[in-house]
Design a protein around this motif. Sequence first.
Motif, PDB file in Angstrom:
ATOM      1  N   LEU A  54       1.035  -1.106  -0.002  1.00 32.05           N
ATOM      2  CA  LEU A  54      -0.003   0.141  -0.071  1.00 32.05           C
ATOM      3  C   LEU A  54       0.857   1.095   0.030  1.00 32.05           C
ATOM      4  O   LEU A  54       0.451   2.260  -0.685  1.00 32.05           O
ATOM      5  CB  LEU A  54      -1.024  -0.203   1.117  1.00 32.05           C
ATOM      6  N   ILE A  55       1.870   1.423   0.813  1.00 33.13           N
ATOM      7  CA  ILE A  55       2.664   2.494   0.682  1.00 33.13           C
ATOM      8  C   ILE A  55       3.699   2.535  -0.537  1.00 33.13           C
ATOM      9  O   ILE A  55       3.836   3.715  -0.881  1.00 33.13           O
ATOM     10  CB  ILE A  55       3.617   2.523   2.154  1.00 33.13           C
ATOM     11  N   GLY A  56       3.776   1.465  -1.214  1.00 37.33           N
ATOM     12  CA  GLY A  56       4.459   1.518  -2.317  1.00 37.33           C
ATOM     13  C   GLY A  56       3.477   1.707  -3.608  1.00 37.33           C
ATOM     14  O   GLY A  56       4.082   1.831  -4.568  1.00 37.33           O
ATOM     15  N   GLY A  57       2.244   1.978  -3.367  1.00 36.89           N
ATOM     16  CA  GLY A  57       1.277   2.167  -4.375  1.00 36.89           C
ATOM     17  C   GLY A  57       1.257   0.984  -5.324  1.00 36.89           C
ATOM     18  O   GLY A  57       0.845   1.120  -6.699  1.00 36.89           O
ATOM     19  N   LEU A  58       1.480  -0.254  -4.882  1.00 37.57           N
ATOM     20  CA  LEU A  58       1.277  -1.278  -5.511  1.00 37.57           C
ATOM     21  C   LEU A  58      -0.179  -2.028  -5.466  1.00 37.57           C
ATOM     22  O   LEU A  58      -0.650  -2.791  -6.523  1.00 37.57           O
ATOM     23  CB  LEU A  58       1.966  -2.624  -5.129  1.00 37.57           C
ATOM     24  N   ASP A  59      -0.801  -1.595  -4.524  1.00 34.39           N
ATOM     25  CA  ASP A  59      -2.137  -1.989  -4.199  1.00 34.39           C
ATOM     26  C   ASP A  59      -2.836  -0.662  -3.877  1.00 34.39           C
ATOM     27  O   ASP A  59      -2.291   0.236  -3.136  1.00 34.39           O
ATOM     28  CB  ASP A  59      -2.272  -3.193  -3.390  1.00 34.39           C
ATOM     29  N   ARG A  60      -4.187  -0.744  -3.701  1.00 34.86           N
ATOM     30  CA  ARG A  60      -4.911   0.428  -2.897  1.00 34.86           C
ATOM     31  C   ARG A  60      -5.533  -0.009  -1.497  1.00 34.86           C
ATOM     32  O   ARG A  60      -6.081  -1.151  -1.661  1.00 34.86           O
ATOM     33  CB  ARG A  60      -5.934   0.899  -3.966  1.00 34.86           C
ATOM     34  N   PRO A  61      -5.707   0.839  -0.734  1.00 27.67           N
ATOM     35  CA  PRO A  61      -6.570   0.595   0.587  1.00 27.67           C
ATOM     36  C   PRO A  61      -7.966   0.334   0.138  1.00 27.67           C
ATOM     37  O   PRO A  61      -8.463   1.085  -0.536  1.00 27.67           O
ATOM     38  CB  PRO A  61      -6.146   1.806   1.452  1.00 27.67           C
ATOM     39  N   ALA A  63      -9.839   1.383   2.870  1.00 26.98           N
ATOM     40  CA  ALA A  63     -10.200   2.608   3.498  1.00 26.98           C
ATOM     41  C   ALA A  63      -9.030   3.342   3.903  1.00 26.98           C
ATOM     42  O   ALA A  63      -7.981   2.679   4.273  1.00 26.98           O
ATOM     43  CB  ALA A  63     -11.334   2.476   4.887  1.00 26.98           C
ATOM     44  N   GLY A  64      -9.127   4.652   4.229  1.00 30.38           N
ATOM     45  CA  GLY A  64      -8.018   5.315   4.732  1.00 30.38           C
ATOM     46  C   GLY A  64      -7.082   6.054   3.372  1.00 30.38           C
ATOM     47  O   GLY A  64      -7.329   5.570   2.287  1.00 30.38           O
ATOM     48  N   SER A  65      -5.957   6.723   3.829  1.00 35.18           N
ATOM     49  CA  SER A  65      -5.069   7.433   2.872  1.00 35.18           C
ATOM     50  C   SER A  65      -3.693   7.026   3.169  1.00 35.18           C
ATOM     51  O   SER A  65      -3.187   6.926   4.150  1.00 35.18           O
ATOM     52  CB  SER A  65      -5.314   8.920   3.094  1.00 35.18           C
ATOM     53  N   VAL A  66      -3.121   6.959   2.015  1.00 37.97           N
ATOM     54  CA  VAL A  66      -1.630   6.884   1.867  1.00 37.97           C
ATOM     55  C   VAL A  66      -1.067   8.146   1.222  1.00 37.97           C
ATOM     56  O   VAL A  66      -1.504   8.584   0.009  1.00 37.97           O
ATOM     57  CB  VAL A  66      -1.135   5.564   1.173  1.00 37.97           C
ATOM     58  N   TYR A  67       0.022   8.595   1.832  1.00 36.91           N
ATOM     59  CA  TYR A  67       0.509   9.809   1.242  1.00 36.91           C
ATOM     60  C   TYR A  67       2.125   9.553   0.931  1.00 36.91           C
ATOM     61  O   TYR A  67       2.724   9.023   1.645  1.00 36.91           O
ATOM     62  CB  TYR A  67       0.566  11.227   2.254  1.00 36.91           C
ATOM     63  N   VAL A  68       2.357   9.703  -0.307  1.00 35.84           N
ATOM     64  CA  VAL A  68       3.870   9.647  -0.427  1.00 35.84           C
ATOM     65  C   VAL A  68       4.350  10.886  -0.881  1.00 35.84           C
ATOM     66  O   VAL A  68       3.984  11.425  -1.996  1.00 35.84           O
ATOM     67  CB  VAL A  68       4.223   8.462  -1.677  1.00 35.84           C
ATOM     68  N   ASP A  69       5.343  11.474  -0.154  1.00 36.65           N
ATOM     69  CA  ASP A  69       6.002  12.900  -0.440  1.00 36.65           C
ATOM     70  C   ASP A  69       4.716  13.896  -0.743  1.00 36.65           C
ATOM     71  O   ASP A  69       4.882  14.685  -1.677  1.00 36.65           O
ATOM     72  CB  ASP A  69       6.842  12.742  -1.728  1.00 36.65           C
ATOM     73  N   GLY A  70       3.854  13.855  -0.070  1.00 38.57           N
ATOM     74  CA  GLY A  70       2.591  14.715   0.097  1.00 38.57           C
ATOM     75  C   GLY A  70       1.574  14.545  -0.792  1.00 38.57           C
ATOM     76  O   GLY A  70       0.608  15.126  -0.898  1.00 38.57           O
ATOM     77  N   THR A  71       1.787  13.437  -1.661  1.00 34.29           N
ATOM     78  CA  THR A  71       0.793  13.140  -2.768  1.00 34.29           C
ATOM     79  C   THR A  71      -0.322  11.948  -2.287  1.00 34.29           C
ATOM     80  O   THR A  71       0.134  11.194  -1.550  1.00 34.29           O
ATOM     81  CB  THR A  71       1.153  12.673  -3.890  1.00 34.29           C
ATOM     82  N   ASP A  72      -1.538  12.436  -2.145  1.00 34.37           N
ATOM     83  CA  ASP A  72      -2.474  11.368  -1.689  1.00 34.37           C
ATOM     84  C   ASP A  72      -2.715  10.520  -2.746  1.00 34.37           C
ATOM     85  O   ASP A  72      -3.242  10.824  -3.827  1.00 34.37           O
ATOM     86  CB  ASP A  72      -3.969  11.998  -1.651  1.00 34.37           C
TER      87      ASP A  72
END
Length: 225
Positions: A54-61, A63-72
């Motif tokens: 999820l934090i690598g953007g390989l899959d999507r949560p 619910a909830g949010s993941v931000y990488v370098d400020g991008t949701d």
Amino acid sequence: MNSALIRTENVAKVYESGDISTAALRGVTMEIAKGSFTCIVGPSGHGKSTLMHLIGGLDRPTAGSVYVDGTDLCCLDNRSLARLRGGKIGFVFQFFNLLPGLTAKENVETSMMLSGVPEKEQAARSRELLALVGLADKADSKPSQLSGGQQQRVAIARALANDPDILLMDEPTGNLDSAAEKEVMEILHALHRHGKTIVIVTHNNDIAGQAEHIIQVKDGQILLP
Ligand SMILES: Nc1ncnc2c1ncn2[C@@H]1O[C@H](COP(=O)(O)OP(=O)(O)O)[C@@H](O)[C@H]1O
Ligand SMILES: [Mg+2]
């Protein structure tokens, strides 16, 4: 301003397969500082790999949010997500995942083809990265001609192909003997000293002991220190 390079807010992930649903993550809020050396630890089956995906953007949560370098990440379509991954994140997995028919050098180049590295620079850059992981003399070897530790070093070189800010690794030494583990860890510490953000999923206590920051996952949640 927040110096977190990765941040999650109340992330949940439920896998549905047939009639069975598995709550792999249940409300995870955490952050990873830019330039840090972080280990994500916890027992098998408790959600570490899910969190890494999820934090690598390989899959999507779910619910909830993941931000990488400020991008949701939820605001990105699949193409934009792939572009963000390609530019900012390098991945390393337990079983190396090299393409068996390609040489070490060609394996590293596969990562450059999808990004902006001009074709005529790819070969030189690939050789540089293999030299960085101590494999200058193995550029033309196929994975089957390399030891496990060497294959993982090729995988690290490949993960560095696009000069990512973050290296996300899932049990990167899980399949290595202790000598090879030490070599790989030395490379990761050197990359950290050069400013990379290092994130390792592991259940190996020796490796966790080398981290600046530990995130403990249990039953799909973060244990507070
Ligand atoms: N693709 C999937 N489909 C269904 N269930 C999954 C999937 N991936 C993981 N799980 C389940 O989610 C839980 C957490 O798995 P995982 O994140 O792989 O844990 P860990 O990496 O800590 O071993 C486990 O119960 C696992 O069986
Ligand atoms: Mg796992």
